[in-house]
Design an enzyme around this catalytic site. Structure first.
Site, PDB file in Angstrom:
ATOM      1  CG  HIS A  14      -1.740   0.880   1.447  1.00  0.00           C
ATOM      2  ND1 HIS A  14      -2.947   1.123   1.657  1.00  0.00           N
ATOM      3  CD2 HIS A  14      -1.904   2.537   1.126  1.00  0.00           C
ATOM      4  CE1 HIS A  14      -3.651   2.168   1.419  1.00  0.00           C
ATOM      5  NE2 HIS A  14      -3.057   3.060   1.605  1.00  0.00           N
ATOM      6  CG  HIS A  16      -0.441   7.095  -0.647  1.00  0.00           C
ATOM      7  ND1 HIS A  16      -1.870   7.424  -2.004  1.00  0.00           N
ATOM      8  CD2 HIS A  16      -1.089   6.445   0.364  1.00  0.00           C
ATOM      9  CE1 HIS A  16      -2.983   6.328  -0.396  1.00  0.00           C
ATOM     10  NE2 HIS A  16      -2.743   5.665   0.211  1.00  0.00           N
ATOM     11  CG  LEU A  17       4.879   5.515  -6.059  1.00  0.00           C
ATOM     12  CD1 LEU A  17       5.536   5.376  -6.946  1.00  0.00           C
ATOM     13  CD2 LEU A  17       6.186   5.536  -5.190  1.00  0.00           C
ATOM     14  NE  ARG A  18       0.499  12.043  -2.307  1.00  0.00           N
ATOM     15  CZ  ARG A  18      -0.673  10.959  -0.897  1.00  0.00           C
ATOM     16  NH1 ARG A  18      -1.384  11.044  -1.826  1.00  0.00           N
ATOM     17  NH2 ARG A  18      -0.545  11.773   0.172  1.00  0.00           N
ATOM     18  CE  LYS A  99      -8.089   1.717  -0.751  1.00  0.00           C
ATOM     19  NZ  LYS A  99      -6.731   3.073  -0.078  1.00  0.00           N
ATOM     20  CG  HIS A 136      -9.768   4.215   3.259  1.00  0.00           C
ATOM     21  ND1 HIS A 136      -8.947   5.395   3.220  1.00  0.00           N
ATOM     22  CD2 HIS A 136     -10.553   4.847   5.163  1.00  0.00           C
ATOM     23  CE1 HIS A 136      -8.939   5.642   5.030  1.00  0.00           C
ATOM     24  NE2 HIS A 136      -9.636   5.699   5.132  1.00  0.00           N
ATOM     25  CG  HIS A 174      -5.148   1.799   5.361  1.00  0.00           C
ATOM     26  ND1 HIS A 174      -6.398   2.292   6.168  1.00  0.00           N
ATOM     27  CD2 HIS A 174      -5.278   2.836   4.588  1.00  0.00           C
ATOM     28  CE1 HIS A 174      -6.536   2.231   5.139  1.00  0.00           C
ATOM     29  NE2 HIS A 174      -5.980   2.766   4.521  1.00  0.00           N
ATOM     30  CG  LEU A 218      -8.135  10.333   8.037  1.00  0.00           C
ATOM     31  CD1 LEU A 218      -9.047  11.118   6.235  1.00  0.00           C
ATOM     32  CD2 LEU A 218      -8.733  10.542   8.940  1.00  0.00           C
ATOM     33  CG  ASP A 246      -1.860   5.143   4.001  1.00  0.00           C
ATOM     34  OD1 ASP A 246      -1.586   5.427   3.020  1.00  0.00           O
ATOM     35  OD2 ASP A 246      -2.106   4.729   5.100  1.00  0.00           O
ATOM     36  CG  HIS A 250      -0.476  15.229   2.259  1.00  0.00           C
ATOM     37  ND1 HIS A 250      -0.988  15.507   0.962  1.00  0.00           N
ATOM     38  CD2 HIS A 250      -0.548  13.828   2.560  1.00  0.00           C
ATOM     39  CE1 HIS A 250      -1.656  15.160   1.310  1.00  0.00           C
ATOM     40  NE2 HIS A 250      -1.740  13.461   2.044  1.00  0.00           N
ATOM     41  CB  ALA A 262      -4.893  12.585   6.615  1.00  0.00           C
TER      42      ALA A 262
HETATM   43 ZN   LIG Z   1      -3.247   5.249   1.813  1.00  0.00          ZN
END
Ligand SMILES: [Zn+2]
Length: 347
Positions: A14, A16-18, A99, A136, A174, A218, A246, A250, A262
């Site tokens: 899990h 996030h690479l944006r 997802k 989620h 998560h 979150l 996760d 940001h 978050a």
């Molecule tokens: Zn996530």
């Protein structure tokens, strides 16, 4: 004597690479992982197979030829997702999972699902094809206390969907509560990811003595009893529990704001933190299962063939406190203890 552990190369189930400048800035920090399940909550979200393929290509370009991380793509489930597109993207090897975000649950989740009856056809097609669904797992009903939203989600959404869709393989992402641990441990066709930071922080880290936005994520971290339940699950050897960091960068200005975003950015130091956690729990021999074996088995993939070495040294490993990202900075998660475990990656 120097202590060391050699593991099969870990995977991050899990991540996030944006996109854009942030992708360029953060991609290399996950490079000691073999594979990563890439979250689709871009703006706009990744909802079709073609968009997933294009995003995969941008990630590969950001990683460059030397880095071996393999991005495993996901689709963002909406009420208008076409089952045929999901099946085609999976058959073509473009996506590994889908997802599901309840609408409004977290960062960029406005396109998520409100009416679960509208996605029934997709879920049935996925069950038939063996495509995992990643949840989620929080309800978004404003009447439910934010600390109770995971438990309410299990009763109101997760369990009914699993009963209505036999054979659907689901990942509860998560997990943050003993309710999540107990539900997963008591069922089949289900796995759960546990983040690095939820093994380390409880809600006091966010709220006691001042608001600390870099610990806000979150699902939000819960009370200490839940953190301890997560640690027991992670080190238990139960193959249903595996690592999904996760890691969710940001820009600092968006975290340190009147309405802060978050997410914790744990990619750079995750393996050093986990080695310390597992050592503290007397379970270093189970670190490989949690980070490199269980998730692969759930997703029906072979474990990575190559290995990394973790070495405990007298001096802490030096990780940056911040990294640059375009014109911004991103704060690296601070576990609050020194990281004596160094990652030695032969790749
Ligand atoms: Zn996530």
């Amino acid at each position: 004597m120097t202590k060391s552990v050699t593991l099969r190369r870990p995977d991050d189930w899990h991540l996030h690479l944006r996109d854009g400048a942030m992708l360029q800035a953060v991609a290399s920090f996950s490079s000691h992982f073999g594979r990563a399940i890439i979250m689709p909550n871009l703006v706009p979200p990744v909802v079709t197979g073609a968009q997933a393929a294009a995003y995969r290509d941008r990630i590969r370009a950001a990683l460059g030829p030397k880095m071996t991380l393999r991005p495993l793509m996901t689709l963002y489930l909406t009420e208008t997702t076409d089952p045929a597109d999901v099946l085609a993207a999976h058959a073509a090897g473009i996506i590994a999972a889908v997802k599901l975000y309840p609408a409004g649950a977290t960062t960029n989740s406005a396109s998520g699902v409100r009416d679960f009856d509208k996605v029934r056809g997709v879920l049935e097609a996925m069950a038939q094809a063996g495509i995992p669904l990643c949840f989620h797992g929080e309800v978004t009903d404003p009447a439910v206390d934010i600390f109770d939203r995971e438990a309410a989600f299990i009763d109101r959404v997760l369990d009914p969907i699993r009963r209505a869709t036999p054979g659907l393989r689901v990942v509860m992402e998560h997990i943050t509560t003993s309710d999540g641990v107990d539900y997963v441990a008591g069922n089949d066709d289900i796995g759960a990811t546990i983040t690095t930071h939820h093994l380390v922080i409880n809600r006091n880290h966010i709220l006691a003595g001042g608001i600390r936005p870099h610990y806000y994520c979150l699902p939000v971290a819960k009370r200490e009893t839940h953190r301890l339940a997560l640690r027991r699950a992670a080190v238990s050897g139960d193959a249903r529990f595996f690592l999904g960091t996760d890691s969710a960068p940001h820009p600092d200005h968006a975290k340190e704001s009147a309405c802060g975003c978050a997410g914790c950015f744990t990619a750079p130091n995750t393996m050093s933190i986990l080695a310390q956690v597992f050592e503290d729990e007397g379970a270093l021999d189970r670190l490989e299962g949690f980070t490199a074996l269980n998730g692969a088995a759930f997703y029906g993939m072979k474990p990575n063939q190559d290995r990394i070495r973790l070495v405990r040294r007298d001096t802490p490993a030096a990780y940056p406190t911040h990294i640059p990202a375009g014109d911004e900075t991103v704060t690296v998660f601070d576990p609050g203890f020194p990281l004596y475990w160094h990652v030695e990656d032969p790749a």
